[in-house]
Design an enzyme around this catalytic site. Sequence first.
Site, short mmCIF file in Angstrom:
data_model
loop_
_atom_site.label_atom_id
_atom_site.label_comp_id
_atom_site.label_asym_id
_atom_site.label_seq_id
_atom_site.Cartn_x
_atom_site.Cartn_y
_atom_site.Cartn_z
N HIS A 63 28.12 11.61 38.29
CA HIS A 63 27.99 12.94 38.88
C HIS A 63 26.73 13.07 39.74
O HIS A 63 26.84 13.51 40.89
CB HIS A 63 28.11 14.07 37.87
CG HIS A 63 28.35 15.35 38.61
ND1 HIS A 63 29.55 15.66 39.14
CD2 HIS A 63 27.49 16.30 39.03
CE1 HIS A 63 29.45 16.77 39.84
NE2 HIS A 63 28.22 17.19 39.78
N SER A 80 20.62 20.60 57.85
CA SER A 80 19.58 21.62 58.00
C SER A 80 18.78 21.39 59.28
O SER A 80 18.51 22.34 60.03
CB SER A 80 18.63 21.61 56.80
OG SER A 80 19.34 21.88 55.61
N ASP A 90 4.69 3.34 58.61
CA ASP A 90 5.83 2.63 58.04
C ASP A 90 6.02 3.08 56.59
O ASP A 90 5.32 3.96 56.11
CB ASP A 90 5.62 1.11 58.11
CG ASP A 90 6.95 0.36 58.19
OD1 ASP A 90 7.83 0.63 57.35
OD2 ASP A 90 7.12 -0.47 59.09
N GLU A 136 25.51 10.78 41.27
CA GLU A 136 25.83 9.94 42.43
C GLU A 136 26.47 10.77 43.56
O GLU A 136 26.18 10.54 44.72
CB GLU A 136 26.78 8.81 42.00
CG GLU A 136 27.35 7.96 43.13
CD GLU A 136 26.33 7.12 43.86
OE1 GLU A 136 25.27 6.82 43.27
OE2 GLU A 136 26.59 6.75 45.02
N TYR A 169 25.81 13.77 44.24
CA TYR A 169 24.73 14.50 44.91
C TYR A 169 23.84 13.56 45.69
O TYR A 169 23.25 13.96 46.69
CB TYR A 169 23.92 15.31 43.89
CG TYR A 169 24.76 16.40 43.28
CD1 TYR A 169 25.43 17.30 44.09
CD2 TYR A 169 24.92 16.50 41.92
CE1 TYR A 169 26.24 18.26 43.56
CE2 TYR A 169 25.73 17.46 41.38
CZ TYR A 169 26.40 18.34 42.19
OH TYR A 169 27.21 19.29 41.66
N HIS A 171 38.29 0.41 48.37
CA HIS A 171 38.02 1.56 49.24
C HIS A 171 36.94 2.46 48.63
O HIS A 171 35.98 2.82 49.30
CB HIS A 171 39.31 2.35 49.46
CG HIS A 171 39.13 3.68 50.11
ND1 HIS A 171 38.86 3.81 51.45
CD2 HIS A 171 39.13 4.94 49.60
CE1 HIS A 171 38.73 5.10 51.74
NE2 HIS A 171 38.88 5.80 50.64
N ARG A 211 47.47 10.39 41.23
CA ARG A 211 46.72 9.54 42.14
C ARG A 211 46.75 8.09 41.69
O ARG A 211 47.18 7.79 40.58
CB ARG A 211 45.27 10.04 42.26
CG ARG A 211 44.54 10.05 40.95
CD ARG A 211 43.19 10.77 41.03
NE ARG A 211 42.16 9.93 41.62
CZ ARG A 211 40.87 9.97 41.25
NH1 ARG A 211 40.47 10.81 40.32
NH2 ARG A 211 39.98 9.20 41.83
N THR A 229 24.37 26.01 45.83
CA THR A 229 25.16 25.55 46.97
C THR A 229 25.47 26.71 47.90
O THR A 229 25.39 26.59 49.12
CB THR A 229 26.46 24.90 46.48
OG1 THR A 229 26.15 24.03 45.40
CG2 THR A 229 27.11 24.10 47.57
N TRP A 280 37.26 2.94 41.10
CA TRP A 280 35.80 2.84 41.17
C TRP A 280 35.15 3.26 39.86
O TRP A 280 33.98 3.01 39.64
CB TRP A 280 35.24 3.65 42.35
CG TRP A 280 34.92 5.09 42.07
CD1 TRP A 280 35.81 6.08 41.82
CD2 TRP A 280 33.62 5.68 42.01
NE1 TRP A 280 35.15 7.26 41.61
CE2 TRP A 280 33.81 7.05 41.72
CE3 TRP A 280 32.32 5.22 42.18
CZ2 TRP A 280 32.74 7.95 41.59
CZ3 TRP A 280 31.27 6.11 42.03
CH2 TRP A 280 31.49 7.46 41.74
N LYS A 331 22.62 27.50 50.09
CA LYS A 331 22.51 26.61 51.24
C LYS A 331 23.49 27.03 52.35
O LYS A 331 23.11 27.13 53.52
CB LYS A 331 22.76 25.16 50.84
CG LYS A 331 21.77 24.65 49.82
CD LYS A 331 21.59 23.16 49.86
CE LYS A 331 20.93 22.67 51.10
NZ LYS A 331 19.52 23.04 51.20
N HIS A 358 32.50 17.24 33.04
CA HIS A 358 33.63 17.92 33.70
C HIS A 358 34.57 16.90 34.36
O HIS A 358 35.63 17.28 34.83
CB HIS A 358 33.15 19.00 34.68
CG HIS A 358 32.43 18.50 35.89
ND1 HIS A 358 31.42 19.19 36.48
CD2 HIS A 358 32.57 17.38 36.63
CE1 HIS A 358 30.97 18.50 37.52
NE2 HIS A 358 31.65 17.42 37.63
N HIS A 359 34.17 15.64 34.39
CA HIS A 359 35.09 14.60 34.85
C HIS A 359 35.98 14.11 33.72
O HIS A 359 36.83 13.27 33.93
CB HIS A 359 34.30 13.41 35.40
CG HIS A 359 33.45 13.75 36.59
ND1 HIS A 359 33.93 13.68 37.87
CD2 HIS A 359 32.18 14.20 36.69
CE1 HIS A 359 32.96 14.05 38.72
NE2 HIS A 359 31.90 14.37 38.02
N SER A 394 19.02 -2.67 44.68
CA SER A 394 18.60 -2.31 46.03
C SER A 394 18.25 -0.83 46.11
O SER A 394 17.21 -0.45 46.65
CB SER A 394 19.72 -2.65 47.01
OG SER A 394 19.59 -1.91 48.18
N SER A 395 19.13 0.00 45.54
CA SER A 395 18.89 1.45 45.61
C SER A 395 17.64 1.84 44.86
O SER A 395 16.89 2.72 45.29
CB SER A 395 20.09 2.21 45.02
OG SER A 395 21.19 2.05 45.85
#
Lengths: 532, 226
Positions: free
Chosen positions: A254, A269, A105, A256, A258, A75, A451, A329, A140, A332, A303-304, A170-171
């Site tokens: 982290h 926006s 293009d 990731e 964002y 998941h 969890r 943030t 994950w 925004k 912080h993780h 790919s990314s």
Amino acid sequence: MSDITHDHHDHRPSGWKRWAYSTNHKDIGTMYLVLSMVAAIIGGAASILMRAELHEPGIQFITDPQFYNVLVTAHGFIMVFFVVMPALIGGFGNWFIPLMIGTPDMAFPRMNNVSFWLVAAALILLVIAGFIDGGAGTGWTVYPPLSSADYHPGMAVDFGILALHLAGASSILGAINFITTIINMRAPGMTFHRMPLFIWAMLLTAFLLLLAIPVLAGALTMLLTDRNFGTAFFAPDGGGDPVLWQHLFWFFGHPEVYIMILPAFGIISEIVSTFSKKPIFGYLGMAYAMTSIGVVGFVVWAHHMYTMGFNVETRAYFTLATMVIAVPTGIKIFSWLATMWGGSIKFDTPMLYSMGFIFLFVVGGVTGVTLANAGVDMAFHDTYFVVAHFHYVLSISALFSMYAGFYYWLGKMSGKRYPEWLGRLQFWVTFVGVNLLFFPQHFAGMAGMPRRIIDYPDAYAGWNMVSSWGAYVSAVGGILFFVVLYKTLTSNVKADANEWGVGATTLEWTVDSPAPFHTHEVTPNVAPEPAE
Amino acid sequence: MKLKKQRSASRVGAVVLNTEKENSRNGLTAVVLSFLVFSMIGLAYASEPLYRIFCQVTGYGGTTRIAVFDNKSSVAENSITVRFDANVNKLLPWRFKPMQNKIILKPGEQAMAFYEATNVSDKPIVGTAVFNVAPFKVGEYFNKIECFCFTEQVLLPGQTVQMPVTFFVDSSIVEDRNTKEVNTITLSYTFYASDDQSEAENLSKISLKMKKSINNPGETQIIQPG
């Protein structure tokens, strides 16, 4: 002769070759969107299975707990790498970067094709990883020693690693393509400070990909050689350290998050501005808020990892740095509100989803500031509070931005108008569903429910049942989405070139709907007009 | 029809001209960006030795120091308790325990503790110990002068050894505002089967030849410090 009757005759390959060999940014974008939908069905099915299992205490129908772990892992991976990223970056990015910056293009069209097929292959490998040798049940985050050969001896984790390598390649290729396109191929007059915010968001996202994904690739390679070739990067018995994995993973992980949410910022926006019929409030502030989120996002990763034993100074630093992100943030959020303020707002489905996004993102952001505190996190770490937090702040927020963008651009992509009432119904069902699903998880988490575990004590039964019902409602919302899609594609209602009216000022609304196979045959000039 | 063709031909020509110029610029951008990608991969790999050096220099994560004891160093007044902890990885068939639960000493004083390990399997095994101290923040003050963990240990089947560790706690621990409240330090070892078992394989060949001769396994030996 059709050449004469059709003013815009597009030469395009037909049949399967059109798609398999495609170098057209719109076709590749469409393929990314379809891939994302297919993956969303798989990843969504995994989450419904998990919620059904957690509906009541005790073990219901998933008899093998490892299979539950596999579901959790699949998941997470599928939703992050094969739903959110392909839709927001590969899908909308490919479709609308060239259209919005006024170029025919992408810079490297054939590389674009490679990017897509790499991620398609990666999805297949990842699904295989779920089914062979007991499946990859690592979560994950793939922390060793759980992901090491001792605890996952089969090939499942190796398949997962390979899948991530391909998706990462790919990314990276996609990011190089995006950056090159945006830097070199903007229409005359479109300076960096005149680019639409969606383009800003995609540019920053591509840079984050470029800096973060190679670190994941390196870490995954170390894990692969640890598992198969006797190296000991993460194995203490060979002088390695599992904590090194956590540092490398979160140095990627982290940014990731964002990578997943910056494109959403861009889409929201555009939509808020369009439907408020006002230019975005504080354009430069918005652009540089995203930039600073991207930069600061690279220095907050630990912080993780608060519970793995940092000294107090380190935790103080990471707490502070994390909280600093609340400032851009906040800029925004308040700029979106200020854009809406006094605007002539039209509450069509894209706008409903955008406002839903802002609400969900604020809820998730507030719990984010809570969890940023190292001391508080000691209690909340690995509980459902964290699950609730990150699903609010990135999962369903990203989902809402995907829905918003999809409804916003569906006319441009398909040439058909979606049924508005069905779109609104789909929004409300989804909005109620996801809140019912994730809000109770805050309470379960505060009560200490861990969890990633198949079972829980009876004390958590109530909120889990509510949460499971929310999951079923959200699934109905998902099914409704496909109904909307079907009805749109089969309808006769044509979408106008600019179906949203005066608020929609970006260049994609200057071309026909559906956007012709080749667009911007005449390069648009967006040199500044005299002051109004 | 003819007119249309001409128009499109001229347009294509313009695009081609444009593209050639653009292509070289795009290529340069792509090269620069690829360089960025490869340097990030390099950084990921460099982080492993960098992290190790960082821990050794700063005592980060409870990494202890290796030191030579200096008699002239000052001794603090208040005593500190050092507790001993022993763990064995489940894949290593050894028994491993500290011979004393704790030692009370003053920071700046040298002390010696013993651990005992027994090979309960029927073949020689090379083991290697990893170690750290808790709380992590005292790592930089915990100095080992001599330790069995500095080298790999080979145990014959049934052999028991007592292994010493000599250490001292740096007296400046009481001057650091972050560590002065610490009155108990836990020194922890975990034994793993070493990846390199060649020494054990050699031994088992020799012992097969010698057949229970000079050394009687099962008798406790003491590894001399130094």
